[in-house]
Design an enzyme around this catalytic site. Sequence first.
Site, PDB file in Angstrom:
ATOM      1  N   TYR A   1      31.237  60.302  42.333  1.00  0.00           N
ATOM      2  CA  TYR A   1      30.017  60.918  42.489  1.00  0.00           C
ATOM      3  C   TYR A   1      29.817  61.895  43.413  1.00  0.00           C
ATOM      4  O   TYR A   1      28.890  62.203  43.716  1.00  0.00           O
ATOM      5  CB  TYR A   1      29.017  59.886  42.653  1.00  0.00           C
TER       6      TYR A   1
ATOM      7  N   ARG B   1      30.195  59.421  56.052  1.00  0.00           N
ATOM      8  CA  ARG B   1      30.862  58.324  55.476  1.00  0.00           C
ATOM      9  C   ARG B   1      31.960  59.248  54.720  1.00  0.00           C
ATOM     10  O   ARG B   1      32.052  59.463  53.347  1.00  0.00           O
ATOM     11  CB  ARG B   1      30.367  57.732  54.237  1.00  0.00           C
TER      12      ARG B   1
ATOM     13  N   HIS C   1      32.795  53.530  50.010  1.00  0.00           N
ATOM     14  CA  HIS C   1      31.528  53.076  51.123  1.00  0.00           C
ATOM     15  C   HIS C   1      32.806  51.683  50.874  1.00  0.00           C
ATOM     16  O   HIS C   1      31.846  51.500  52.724  1.00  0.00           O
ATOM     17  CB  HIS C   1      30.868  52.358  49.803  1.00  0.00           C
TER      18      HIS C   1
END
Length: 387
Positions: A294, A281, A285
């Site tokens: 993160y 990805r 998200h």
Amino acid sequence: MVNADSKRTVKKKTATRKKKAATTGSGDPEMVQLLTPEGERVSHPEYDVSMTDDEYRELYRDMVVVRRLDAEGTALQRQGQLGIWASLLGQEASQIGSGRALASQDMVFPTYREHGVLWTRGIDPIMPFGLFRGVDLGGWDSRKYKFQMYTIVIGAQALHATGYAMGVTLDGKVGSSDGEAVIAYFGDGASSQGDVNEAFVWASVYNSPVVFFCQNNQYAISEPVTRQAKMPLYKRADGFGFEGVRVDGNDVLATYAVTKKAADNARTGNGPGLIEAYTYRMGAHTTTDDPTRYRDASEVDDWKRRDPITRMRTFLENEGIADSDYCDGVEEEANEHVLHLRERVLAMPDPNPEAIFDHVYAGGSDFVEAERAEFSAYHASFEGSDH
């Protein structure tokens, strides 16, 4: 360039390239790959594709157009025109390759980011924008297009697909090449959900014609897959008694070949299968997420070098199947799609708030009508106010 109506099997030029048959650009012997990250065509002992030049070009076109439509979804959300958007950036090959490998009679159960698969089913790309704008709950005809509504609940569609596949068997639509296969899309995060594992059990025991397609994009929102599984996800199939395979999810040809074989196996009566499309990805998200909190930028840069569209373009140009003029034309077409899409999204009417009660029960319900009346009175109480 060969005749566009003839099938092209790209010749491998050296023994070194053939040696890569069971390996990938990352040196992983367990992952099926037909295009290296550098766009070099390699072979595999169990999977291959033979396409016309037009078919190769169409795969590239699909990915480019879908990426632009997806980017417009993010832009529209940032401008306040959508409530949220779930991007597929980086996963174009997984979705286009698998979607194009399905037969017209196969049924698809998506998550909420399968915009590329939706495109391959011939559905107007405006449809998911109505959902994320809050205008409707998904407006396409799932029976006509063999593509179910987007599923927001993580992993629930795996059970839906398995139940549907069990019905396909009971209806006698399995056991031949013109039978019906079912495919359920989900992410690596959903693989940790009980729904998905329960679906594996039922599909296995009843030998259901369903393909479980896991797009392992490395993160379940902010949680890396390494905190979800100690072993590759495709190996979970072993414990449920059916075949699992890992494919390079940034390789549109390999994804096509693996999905076609799994769907053929399902519809001819050989039961379920699990595909782990190993991809990434590239963005957030959803538009509510900040991935910089993160993951490291160096990780993203590493995956950019494996970009599925760049990989396919390099292959097309090296093999003389397409040139820069063709690719520029595809970009122009994608821009036209986006311009038209934006105009249509902005022209969407605001929904009638009471419409949410219209289709709860086919035959109506006194309870729902009472709720409608209560809501109408509440809504009317704000008329003339500043709130």
